[in-house]
Design a protein around this motif. Sequence first.
Motif, PDB file in Angstrom:
ATOM      1  N   PHE A 209       0.849  -1.190   0.000  1.00  0.00           N
ATOM      2  CA  PHE A 209       0.000   0.000   0.000  1.00  0.00           C
ATOM      3  C   PHE A 209       0.884   1.239   0.000  1.00  0.00           C
ATOM      4  CE2 PHE A 209      -1.810   3.561   2.296  1.00  0.00           C
ATOM      5  CZ  PHE A 209      -3.003   3.756   1.621  1.00  0.00           C
ATOM      6  N   LYS A 210       0.499   2.242  -0.797  1.00  0.00           N
ATOM      7  CA  LYS A 210       1.198   3.523  -0.760  1.00  0.00           C
ATOM      8  C   LYS A 210       0.253   4.612  -1.235  1.00  0.00           C
ATOM      9  CE  LYS A 210       5.402   5.894  -2.188  1.00  0.00           C
ATOM     10  NZ  LYS A 210       6.670   5.786  -2.932  1.00  0.00           N
ATOM     11  N   PRO A 211       0.063   5.677  -0.441  1.00  0.00           N
ATOM     12  CA  PRO A 211      -0.772   6.794  -0.908  1.00  0.00           C
ATOM     13  C   PRO A 211      -0.036   7.553  -1.996  1.00  0.00           C
ATOM     14  CG  PRO A 211       0.282   7.379   1.162  1.00  0.00           C
ATOM     15  CD  PRO A 211       0.615   5.930   0.905  1.00  0.00           C
ATOM     16  N   TYR A 212      -0.778   8.244  -2.828  1.00  0.00           N
ATOM     17  CA  TYR A 212      -0.148   8.973  -3.922  1.00  0.00           C
ATOM     18  C   TYR A 212       0.252  10.380  -3.468  1.00  0.00           C
ATOM     19  CZ  TYR A 212      -4.805  11.064  -4.553  1.00  0.00           C
ATOM     20  OH  TYR A 212      -5.993  11.710  -4.367  1.00  0.00           O
ATOM     21  N   PRO A 213       1.316  10.927  -4.052  1.00  0.00           N
ATOM     22  CA  PRO A 213       1.749  12.284  -3.684  1.00  0.00           C
ATOM     23  C   PRO A 213       0.821  13.333  -4.275  1.00  0.00           C
ATOM     24  CG  PRO A 213       3.128  11.395  -5.443  1.00  0.00           C
ATOM     25  CD  PRO A 213       2.195  10.285  -5.026  1.00  0.00           C
ATOM     26  N   PRO A 214       0.763  14.548  -3.716  1.00  0.00           N
ATOM     27  CA  PRO A 214       1.474  14.979  -2.506  1.00  0.00           C
ATOM     28  C   PRO A 214       0.868  14.351  -1.258  1.00  0.00           C
ATOM     29  CG  PRO A 214       0.002  16.710  -3.236  1.00  0.00           C
ATOM     30  CD  PRO A 214      -0.057  15.633  -4.297  1.00  0.00           C
ATOM     31  N   TYR A 215       1.711  13.980  -0.319  1.00  0.00           N
ATOM     32  CA  TYR A 215       1.247  13.198   0.817  1.00  0.00           C
ATOM     33  C   TYR A 215       0.487  14.024   1.842  1.00  0.00           C
ATOM     34  CZ  TYR A 215       4.388  10.073  -1.506  1.00  0.00           C
ATOM     35  OH  TYR A 215       4.989   9.311  -2.469  1.00  0.00           O
ATOM     36  N   ALA A 216       0.494  15.345   1.680  1.00  0.00           N
ATOM     37  CA  ALA A 216      -0.267  16.187   2.598  1.00  0.00           C
ATOM     38  C   ALA A 216      -1.762  15.904   2.510  1.00  0.00           C
ATOM     39  CB  ALA A 216      -0.001  17.657   2.297  1.00  0.00           C
ATOM     40  N   HIS A 217      -2.215  15.330   1.388  1.00  0.00           N
ATOM     41  CA  HIS A 217      -3.649  15.056   1.249  1.00  0.00           C
ATOM     42  C   HIS A 217      -4.069  13.838   2.052  1.00  0.00           C
ATOM     43  CE1 HIS A 217      -2.507  11.693  -1.346  1.00  0.00           C
ATOM     44  NE2 HIS A 217      -3.718  11.255  -1.179  1.00  0.00           N
ATOM     45  N   PHE A 218      -3.102  13.011   2.478  1.00  0.00           N
ATOM     46  CA  PHE A 218      -3.423  11.712   3.057  1.00  0.00           C
ATOM     47  C   PHE A 218      -3.416  11.778   4.583  1.00  0.00           C
ATOM     48  CE2 PHE A 218      -2.159   7.570   4.760  1.00  0.00           C
ATOM     49  CZ  PHE A 218      -3.208   6.801   4.287  1.00  0.00           C
ATOM     50  N   ARG A 219      -4.461  11.255   5.197  1.00  0.00           N
ATOM     51  CA  ARG A 219      -4.530  11.112   6.650  1.00  0.00           C
ATOM     52  C   ARG A 219      -4.953   9.683   6.969  1.00  0.00           C
ATOM     53  NH1 ARG A 219      -2.327  15.140   6.012  1.00  0.00           N
ATOM     54  NH2 ARG A 219      -2.654  17.194   6.944  1.00  0.00           N
ATOM     55  N   ARG A 220      -4.273   9.086   7.939  1.00  0.00           N
ATOM     56  CA  ARG A 220      -4.677   7.756   8.352  1.00  0.00           C
ATOM     57  C   ARG A 220      -6.075   7.795   8.941  1.00  0.00           C
ATOM     58  NH1 ARG A 220      -2.434   5.212  12.327  1.00  0.00           N
ATOM     59  NH2 ARG A 220      -1.424   7.004  13.295  1.00  0.00           N
ATOM     60  N   PRO A 221      -6.844   6.697   8.789  1.00  0.00           N
ATOM     61  CA  PRO A 221      -8.202   6.668   9.341  1.00  0.00           C
ATOM     62  C   PRO A 221      -8.196   6.982  10.830  1.00  0.00           C
ATOM     63  CG  PRO A 221      -7.853   4.798   7.898  1.00  0.00           C
ATOM     64  CD  PRO A 221      -6.518   5.480   8.036  1.00  0.00           C
ATOM     65  N   GLY A 222      -9.062   7.879  11.234  1.00  0.00           N
ATOM     66  CA  GLY A 222      -9.161   8.267  12.633  1.00  0.00           C
ATOM     67  C   GLY A 222      -8.324   9.465  13.000  1.00  0.00           C
ATOM     68  N   ALA A 223      -7.406   9.879  12.120  1.00  0.00           N
ATOM     69  CA  ALA A 223      -6.530  10.994  12.463  1.00  0.00           C
ATOM     70  C   ALA A 223      -7.320  12.289  12.628  1.00  0.00           C
ATOM     71  CB  ALA A 223      -5.453  11.163  11.396  1.00  0.00           C
ATOM     72  N   GLU A 224      -8.304  12.530  11.753  1.00  0.00           N
ATOM     73  CA  GLU A 224      -9.077  13.761  11.826  1.00  0.00           C
ATOM     74  C   GLU A 224      -9.894  13.824  13.118  1.00  0.00           C
ATOM     75  OE1 GLU A 224      -8.336  12.816   7.549  1.00  0.00           O
ATOM     76  OE2 GLU A 224      -9.038  11.729   9.328  1.00  0.00           O
ATOM     77  N   SER A 225     -10.493  12.671  13.490  1.00  0.00           N
ATOM     78  CA  SER A 225     -11.332  12.697  14.686  1.00  0.00           C
ATOM     79  C   SER A 225     -10.491  12.927  15.931  1.00  0.00           C
ATOM     80  CB  SER A 225     -12.094  11.373  14.814  1.00  0.00           C
ATOM     81  OG  SER A 225     -11.216  10.274  14.905  1.00  0.00           O
TER      82      SER A 225
END
Length: 230
Positions: A209-225
């Motif tokens: 698994f790898k999120p696509y760049p730019p990585y600022a768009h990506f948050r692990r599940p639960g991070a926002e809450s």
Amino acid sequence: MRLRLQQFRPRIGPHEHRVVQPRQPLRHTSLRAPEPIGLLLGDHDGLNRLAGLLSFAAYSRHTIVHVPLRDGLPPDEGVGEPVDLVVAHHTLGLRPSKWPELRRKLVNGTSLTVRTDEARTARDAAAWRELWERPDSRDGLRHATHARTFFLSGSRDVFAETAACFAYAAGWGPQHKRVVEGRSALMTALPTLVQEPGGGHPLEVLICFKPYPPYAHFRRPGAESRLGAK
């Protein structure tokens, strides 16, 4: 899962074939051929759709599933030849040497929407795992690399298990802590590739698994809450 596909009916001589492709490319997913270690690198969308495509392939005995992964963005890691993916039941008898001719005829496709049954896929995957533990089991994934394409052939149940591997990688990959830094996470591997005679290093295709760049768009599940709770 609902899959939006393109359907083609190419003909070679007297034989008509049914080929389907994803309607939209898997832009952030790539595949390197196993030489002897291959790498399938994908984000959540790509891995999730691969799970759906393998589930669809499991119950579509007369259909060739073609995933043109070379059309996506070039990956920034991994070695080996980038390849597309073709999946077909072994009973269909698709020969890799015939694929280039079929591929050239994939024009004027029609839209197709299908739904997969995740519960049925999970049951058949579990049945495959139970049978595979027996000493006499031979239900592995046959494979070949030809014309910049990686071919997988097998039975309904081993395709269901492959779909489960992709679903696991899509679901649990975002939980890894270091993926927020743009690092890939090794999740699993394609199940039980049939090995070539003569020994040597076993062939594998790792699923990461790898999120696509730019990585600022990506948050692990639960991070926002958690952030909001502060």
